[in-house]
Design an enzyme around this catalytic site. Structure first.
Site, PDB file in Angstrom:
ATOM      1  N   ARG A  52       0.835  -1.205   0.000  1.00  0.00           N
ATOM      2  CA  ARG A  52       0.000   0.000   0.000  1.00  0.00           C
ATOM      3  C   ARG A  52       0.873   1.260   0.000  1.00  0.00           C
ATOM      4  NH1 ARG A  52      -2.114   2.127   4.351  1.00  0.00           N
ATOM      5  NH2 ARG A  52      -2.428   0.148   5.416  1.00  0.00           N
ATOM      6  N   TYR A 104     -13.832  18.044 -17.300  1.00  0.00           N
ATOM      7  CA  TYR A 104     -14.228  16.660 -17.079  1.00  0.00           C
ATOM      8  C   TYR A 104     -15.293  16.644 -15.972  1.00  0.00           C
ATOM      9  CZ  TYR A 104     -14.285  11.817 -15.818  1.00  0.00           C
ATOM     10  OH  TYR A 104     -14.721  10.551 -15.537  1.00  0.00           O
ATOM     11  N   ASP A 177      -4.936  19.374 -15.829  1.00  0.00           N
ATOM     12  CA  ASP A 177      -5.369  18.065 -16.312  1.00  0.00           C
ATOM     13  C   ASP A 177      -4.974  17.977 -17.781  1.00  0.00           C
ATOM     14  OD1 ASP A 177      -6.731  15.875 -17.334  1.00  0.00           O
ATOM     15  OD2 ASP A 177      -8.549  16.219 -16.145  1.00  0.00           O
TER      16      ASP A 177
END
Ligand SMILES: *Cc1c(COP(=O)(O)O)cnc(C)c1O
Length: 381
Positions: A52, A104, A177
């Protein structure tokens, strides 16, 4: 010759080819182990503890992205949205975010949600107006200016260098982005952005079979450290197999993007003056409102994303999508296969996308097959 001197295309093509000294294997292994052993002194044998936190399979992909974007470090996530959520998790109550009106929709929905639930201010600016970004900033409160370019799904262009200057004037960070404008064509960090984001699900992986997200930072700072902690504690980590597929996909990124850009340009030019088409929205067209800015910051192709405003109502526009045979009617983008989507119907109640807009993700097929398919679908209008 050191690999550092190699061109971007060469580094992409040979990504992860370290050659295992024990076996001679050219492509890297996939490490599925979640846990890593210690020796007789209770020291870890390698740099890993638990998956993790970090997994050896995703490090080559992170290193490649760091190099491609010219950043200080990259982090991969389980999906693009997992990366976006990690960014905004670092904000505190009272902070303020600026983002475009059209972007988005999943990311915008998330911003609306945290703004409501966590007392974080949100101002959406009109990305088509030059001064709107500046006016949206709340001095002393705006921490993150989040932009996208080209903007999904109208493909308006936001000037990244200008946005960086404006954000920095108010001591906010600029995050971009760049999902539809990967580092083979746009390097946002060199234009002044602080962090670049990719839904690696799209062009970077490129085959519609991996969910992944990536953040690349220009410098190591407190926010970046905080983002890393969020990834670790929320477990928003990419799986080993997905990381391996992503690296495999990136080896052909330059070729795929070049072909998709060529195809999209041919289609845009072919349908620009078509009787059934009101307008083709593609930043590569010279009459696109922001073509000169696009040319400045997309230096190696305008990509495969384009939209068409159809001379028809919503119902007939949708009907065209269903008549296409070579295009697959499905969401997402940046894969080798061409897709079509009626965006307004998937975006939900906040959507301001025109009802007669069809969004196309142009793949790497033969351009003439795609053009013929569009011709037959539009002919019956
Ligand atoms: C798909 C997409 C995202 C979200 O990424 P996921 O990998 O689907 O979570 C964010 N921004 C843009 C521009 C996208 O196209």
């Amino acid at each position: 010759m050191s690999k550092q001197n190699h061109s971007l295309e060469t580094r992409l093509a040979q990504a992860g080819h370290t050659i295992d000294p024990n076996t001679g294997a050219v492509t890297p292994p996939i490490h599925l182990s979640t846990t890593y052993a210690r020796n007789e002194n209770y020291d870890l044998l390698g740099d890993f503890i638990y998956s993790r936190y970090q997994n050896p399979t995703f490090l080559p992909a992170e290193e490649l992205l760091t190099e491609l974007e010219g950043g200080a470090e990259a982090l991969l996530f389980a999906s693009g949205m997992a990366g976006i959520c990690a960014v905004f998790e670092t904000l505190s109550s009272g902070d303020h975010i600026v983002a475009p009106q059209v972007m988005y929709h999943g990311a915008q929905d998330w911003l609306r949600r945290i703004s409501k639930q966590r007392n974080i201010g949100l101002t959406l600016f009109d990305q088509s107006k030059p001064d709107a970004l500046r006016n949206a900033i709340v001095p002393g409160k705006t921490r993150i200016v989040w932009i996208e370019s080209p903007v999904n799904p109208t493909w308006d262009i936001i000037d990244i260098a200008e946005a960086a200057k404006t954000a920095h004037e108010f001591e906010a960070e600029l995050m971009v982005d760049c999902t539809v404008s990967p580092p083979v064509t746009t390097r946002a960090l060199s234009l002044g952005a602080d962090v670049v984001f990719h839904s690696a699900t799209k062009y970077l992986a490129g085959h519609s079979d991996v969910l992944a997200g990536a953040l690349i930072t220009r410098e190591l700072n407190d926010r970046w450290e905080n983002i890393k902690q969020v990834r670790k504690y929320t477990g928003a980590i990419i799986g080993p197999f997905q990381a391996w597929l992503l690296l495999r996909g990136m080896r052909t990124l330059a070729l795929r993007f070049e072909r998709a850009s060529e195809n999209a340009m041919k289609i845009a030019k072919h349908f620009e003056h078509h009787a059934a088409v009101e307008q083709v929205l593609y930043p590569g067209l010279e009459n696109h409102v922001n073509h000169s800015i696009a040319a400045k910051q997309m230096t190696n192709g305008f990509g495969g994303m384009l939209s068409m405003l159809i001379l028809a109502d919503e119902q007939k526009t949708q009907k065209i999508a269903t008549r296409l045979k070579c295009f697959i009617s499905a969401t997402s983008l940046g894969g080798v296969e061409s897709l079509v989507e009626h965006r307004a119907s998937v975006e939900g109640p906040h959507s301001i996308v025109p009802r007669n807009l069809l969004r196309f993700s142009i793949g790497i097929e033969s351009a003439s097959d795609l053009i013929a398919d569009l011709e037959q679908a539009l002919e019956k209008l």
